[in-house]
Design a protein around this motif. Sequence first.
Motif, PDB file in Angstrom:
ATOM      1  N   LYS A  14       4.101   0.780  -7.859  1.00  0.00           N
ATOM      2  CA  LYS A  14       4.058   0.040  -6.601  1.00  0.00           C
ATOM      3  C   LYS A  14       3.369   0.789  -5.463  1.00  0.00           C
ATOM      4  N   MET A  15       2.688   1.876  -5.789  1.00  0.00           N
ATOM      5  CA  MET A  15       1.967   2.599  -4.739  1.00  0.00           C
ATOM      6  C   MET A  15       0.599   1.939  -4.573  1.00  0.00           C
ATOM      7  N   GLY A  16       0.407   1.276  -3.430  1.00  0.00           N
ATOM      8  CA  GLY A  16      -0.810   0.487  -3.246  1.00  0.00           C
ATOM      9  C   GLY A  16      -1.893   1.177  -2.439  1.00  0.00           C
ATOM     10  N   GLY A  17      -1.507   1.807  -1.345  1.00  0.00           N
ATOM     11  CA  GLY A  17      -2.547   2.396  -0.502  1.00  0.00           C
ATOM     12  C   GLY A  17      -1.974   3.275   0.590  1.00  0.00           C
ATOM     13  N   PHE A  18      -2.893   3.959   1.235  1.00  0.00           N
ATOM     14  CA  PHE A  18      -2.524   4.859   2.343  1.00  0.00           C
ATOM     15  C   PHE A  18      -3.241   4.479   3.616  1.00  0.00           C
ATOM     16  N   HIS A  19      -2.555   4.655   4.729  1.00  0.00           N
ATOM     17  CA  HIS A  19      -3.188   4.821   6.027  1.00  0.00           C
ATOM     18  C   HIS A  19      -3.040   6.305   6.339  1.00  0.00           C
ATOM     19  N   LEU A  20      -4.157   7.012   6.289  1.00  0.00           N
ATOM     20  CA  LEU A  20      -4.118   8.467   6.484  1.00  0.00           C
ATOM     21  C   LEU A  20      -4.233   8.804   7.965  1.00  0.00           C
ATOM     22  N   ASN A  21      -3.429   9.738   8.385  1.00  0.00           N
ATOM     23  CA  ASN A  21      -3.451  10.238   9.764  1.00  0.00           C
ATOM     24  C   ASN A  21      -2.450  11.385   9.846  1.00  0.00           C
ATOM     25  N   ILE A  49       0.787  15.576  -1.317  1.00  0.00           N
ATOM     26  CA  ILE A  49       0.663  14.148  -1.646  1.00  0.00           C
ATOM     27  C   ILE A  49      -0.396  13.970  -2.736  1.00  0.00           C
ATOM     28  N   PHE A  50      -1.551  14.590  -2.528  1.00  0.00           N
ATOM     29  CA  PHE A  50      -2.602  14.463  -3.541  1.00  0.00           C
ATOM     30  C   PHE A  50      -2.201  15.125  -4.852  1.00  0.00           C
ATOM     31  N   ASP A  51      -1.398  16.147  -4.775  1.00  0.00           N
ATOM     32  CA  ASP A  51      -0.914  16.774  -6.012  1.00  0.00           C
ATOM     33  C   ASP A  51      -0.144  15.751  -6.852  1.00  0.00           C
ATOM     34  N   GLN A  52       0.699  14.972  -6.190  1.00  0.00           N
ATOM     35  CA  GLN A  52       1.453  13.942  -6.930  1.00  0.00           C
ATOM     36  C   GLN A  52       0.518  12.900  -7.521  1.00  0.00           C
ATOM     37  N   ILE A  53      -0.508  12.542  -6.764  1.00  0.00           N
ATOM     38  CA  ILE A  53      -1.440  11.505  -7.224  1.00  0.00           C
ATOM     39  C   ILE A  53      -2.256  12.019  -8.420  1.00  0.00           C
ATOM     40  N   VAL A  54      -2.768  13.238  -8.290  1.00  0.00           N
ATOM     41  CA  VAL A  54      -3.576  13.792  -9.387  1.00  0.00           C
ATOM     42  C   VAL A  54      -2.712  13.951 -10.636  1.00  0.00           C
ATOM     43  N   ASP A  55      -1.509  14.459 -10.445  1.00  0.00           N
ATOM     44  CA  ASP A  55      -0.598  14.620 -11.580  1.00  0.00           C
ATOM     45  C   ASP A  55      -0.373  13.272 -12.273  1.00  0.00           C
ATOM     46  N   THR A  73      -1.930   3.060 -11.862  1.00  0.00           N
ATOM     47  CA  THR A  73      -1.446   2.942 -10.484  1.00  0.00           C
ATOM     48  C   THR A  73      -2.083   4.016  -9.610  1.00  0.00           C
ATOM     49  N   ALA A  74      -2.088   5.244 -10.108  1.00  0.00           N
ATOM     50  CA  ALA A  74      -2.633   6.349  -9.303  1.00  0.00           C
ATOM     51  C   ALA A  74      -4.118   6.118  -9.014  1.00  0.00           C
ATOM     52  N   ASP A  75      -4.844   5.667 -10.025  1.00  0.00           N
ATOM     53  CA  ASP A  75      -6.288   5.488  -9.839  1.00  0.00           C
ATOM     54  C   ASP A  75      -6.611   4.260  -8.994  1.00  0.00           C
ATOM     55  N   GLY A  76      -5.661   3.356  -8.873  1.00  0.00           N
ATOM     56  CA  GLY A  76      -5.911   2.123  -8.101  1.00  0.00           C
ATOM     57  C   GLY A  76      -5.557   2.242  -6.627  1.00  0.00           C
ATOM     58  N   ILE A  77      -5.072   3.398  -6.207  1.00  0.00           N
ATOM     59  CA  ILE A  77      -4.650   3.551  -4.801  1.00  0.00           C
ATOM     60  C   ILE A  77      -5.842   3.406  -3.868  1.00  0.00           C
ATOM     61  N   VAL A  78      -5.616   2.673  -2.771  1.00  0.00           N
ATOM     62  CA  VAL A  78      -6.678   2.467  -1.776  1.00  0.00           C
ATOM     63  C   VAL A  78      -6.411   3.421  -0.602  1.00  0.00           C
ATOM     64  N   TYR A  79      -7.434   4.181  -0.240  1.00  0.00           N
ATOM     65  CA  TYR A  79      -7.286   5.155   0.858  1.00  0.00           C
ATOM     66  C   TYR A  79      -8.015   4.651   2.096  1.00  0.00           C
ATOM     67  N   MET A  80      -7.290   4.588   3.195  1.00  0.00           N
ATOM     68  CA  MET A  80      -7.904   4.218   4.467  1.00  0.00           C
ATOM     69  C   MET A  80      -7.471   5.235   5.506  1.00  0.00           C
ATOM     70  N   LEU A  81      -8.312   5.470   6.462  1.00  0.00           N
ATOM     71  CA  LEU A  81      -7.857   6.188   7.645  1.00  0.00           C
ATOM     72  C   LEU A  81      -7.285   5.151   8.603  1.00  0.00           C
ATOM     73  N   ASP A  82      -6.244   5.515   9.343  1.00  0.00           N
ATOM     74  CA  ASP A  82      -5.727   4.638  10.407  1.00  0.00           C
ATOM     75  C   ASP A  82      -5.398   5.556  11.569  1.00  0.00           C
TER      76      ASP A  82
END
Length: 412
Positions: free
Chosen positions: A256-263, A285-291, A301-310
């Motif tokens: 259920k991890m869909g995306g990030f608003h990074l800030n 955070i990226f360590d968990q995603i890469v793992d 799920t990990a590869d489908g995450i959408v990264y946005m800056l907000d």
Amino acid sequence: MELWERQYEILAETLAARGIDVDGALSRIKGQVIELPSWAVGNSGTRYGVFRQAGAARHIWDKIDDCAEIQRVVGVCPVMASHVSWDVTDDGRFGPVREYAEQRGLKIGTVHPNTFMGQQYRLGSIGSPFADVRQATIDHFVDCVRITREMGSKVIGIWLADGTNYAGQDHLRTRKHRIYEGLKALYDAMDPDMTLAVEYKFFEPAFYTTDLMDWGMSLMMCNRLGDQAKVLVDLGHHCQGANIEHIVSILIDEGKMGGFHLNNRKYGDDDLMAGTTNPLELFLIFDQIVDASLDPATAATADGIVYMLDQSHNIEGSMEGIIQSVMNTQTAYAKALLVERDKLAAAQASGDVILANRTLMAAYELDVQPLLAKARVDTGRHPDPIVAYREGGYAAKVASERQGAGGGALGG
Ligand code: PSV
Ligand code: MN
């Protein structure tokens, strides 16, 4: 030979000695995509004031130009996230926005409905006690699905400003039902290949209760809505001390991890540049995603995450602030790619706490700038995007062209 090239050779040797696949890491760094927030270029500020920037974007066309310039120097941001109320022509059309973005080499990414600026939203949108406001919000949602199609996007990111300021102001369980019904109407209106990313935030603009207050609330809604609904984690929307990487790991495991608003949440919200005061958190955070991306059970799920800056750039220039944030995000990702995973797993399995922590930190403590420089140069970019931007002359050009630059959006 440039200095970074010599540094790269030494780094590559170090990594080879650790058994790290450097070429694999390079190709993943090149493949990372970070969406640029259309609303972060231009002027923005806090509720106390706005410091205007020379050459700040005046309208959507300027914003697209600014995002294209950022992409020119960073190379990993060919996508612009959009906020429907701010990224539209004066006569209410979205097609020309998409066309102009495409001309400038950008796709439209996550589309964000706006349910917080209209006067009708004083007591909420889909959580409002007024049925006509709830229905008008749902009509807006359905329209946002059309807009998402017109923009050529597949992702809708929803953040609700709904909540209450006073004990007793509204009936809390009833609000929960209204929120679900409203989200369900949006979900049901979506095409089968669209994703709904549901953002949470524990405070602001409501301060007594926030209807989607945390990841648990968002996850509960997403689970009820169905497979196309996923949680959107805005790094600025947690209490001090919250362990975001743990939240991320659980959400990935649940699919259920869909995306990030990074800030960076040091402002609370109206957020600061990603990875500035908290680079370790971003790395973890990226360590968990890469793992998770290396585990067949969680890779999709990990590869489908959408990264946005907000973000919102209030004292630094927005262009440089965004470029710096992209670079910080790349740095965190690159370090996570260099963790000695087998060694870490062995240390964990044998209960060797010190070795496990040292193994993780050994990746964090690497200077990955030569690796990033190599990825950029390999893809035709300058090794340092800030230098490329400063030397490119864009800031001076828009400062002279955009005389009287004005209007800012709300940030982060
Ligand atoms: C709310 O604070 C938020 O994080 C949401 O993502 C909004 O869409 C965005 O900021 C507005 O700037
Ligand atoms: Mn956000």
